[in-house]
Scaffold this motif. Sequence first.
Motif, PDB file in Angstrom:
ATOM      1  N   UNK A   1      82.177  56.546  37.483  1.00 48.69           N
ATOM      2  CA  UNK A   1      81.643  56.124  38.943  1.00 48.69           C
ATOM      3  C   UNK A   1      82.550  57.084  40.355  1.00 48.69           C
ATOM      4  N   UNK A   2      84.297  57.106  39.430  1.00 45.21           N
ATOM      5  CA  UNK A   2      84.739  57.748  40.585  1.00 45.21           C
ATOM      6  C   UNK A   2      83.874  59.097  41.012  1.00 45.21           C
ATOM      7  N   UNK A   3      84.488  60.018  40.064  1.00 42.34           N
ATOM      8  CA  UNK A   3      83.898  61.433  39.819  1.00 42.34           C
ATOM      9  C   UNK A   3      82.441  61.856  40.262  1.00 42.34           C
ATOM     10  N   UNK A   4      81.724  60.976  40.140  1.00 42.27           N
ATOM     11  CA  UNK A   4      80.254  60.586  40.763  1.00 42.27           C
ATOM     12  C   UNK A   4      80.192  60.705  42.762  1.00 42.27           C
ATOM     13  N   UNK A   5      81.567  59.175  42.842  1.00 39.59           N
ATOM     14  CA  UNK A   5      81.033  59.492  44.316  1.00 39.59           C
ATOM     15  C   UNK A   5      81.679  61.109  44.511  1.00 39.59           C
ATOM     16  N   UNK A   6      83.280  61.162  44.351  1.00 42.39           N
ATOM     17  CA  UNK A   6      84.270  62.246  45.156  1.00 42.39           C
ATOM     18  C   UNK A   6      82.978  63.548  44.141  1.00 42.39           C
ATOM     19  N   UNK A   7      81.927  63.375  44.078  1.00 41.06           N
ATOM     20  CA  UNK A   7      81.441  64.448  43.976  1.00 41.06           C
ATOM     21  C   UNK A   7      80.564  64.908  44.828  1.00 41.06           C
TER      22      UNK A   7
END
Length: 119
Positions: A43-49
């Motif tokens: 979820x963090x990675x998706x948001x940051x991406x």
Amino acid sequence: MDKKHLFICYPKCTTCQKAKKWLDDNGIEYEQRDIKEHNPTGTELDNWWRKSNLPLRKLFNTSGLLYKSLSLKDKLAKMSDAEQLALLATDGMLVKRPLLITGDKILVGFKEPEWEALR
């Protein structure tokens, strides 16, 4: 930058060390997180991406040993975004670093001119 930011790094990485020194030298407050001990979630990675406006492949540490041992150069093109994000979430050593999360902007890797623009 007047509030605390999240600085995600691998402390043994020389590029991360340079970025940390830059933050310290410029009086920028941050919370440091070791990417190997506390891997970003999917979820963090998706948001940051999505906030980074970068192609997803730019979040991969392409010079890392794990990336090379998994032969990801050839495999990523055949993987969906969801599959790539799930893979990134399995091991922090797959993620390009350092990451600086500044609220509305995400910096991937350390390129001083980009970081200067945030001051």
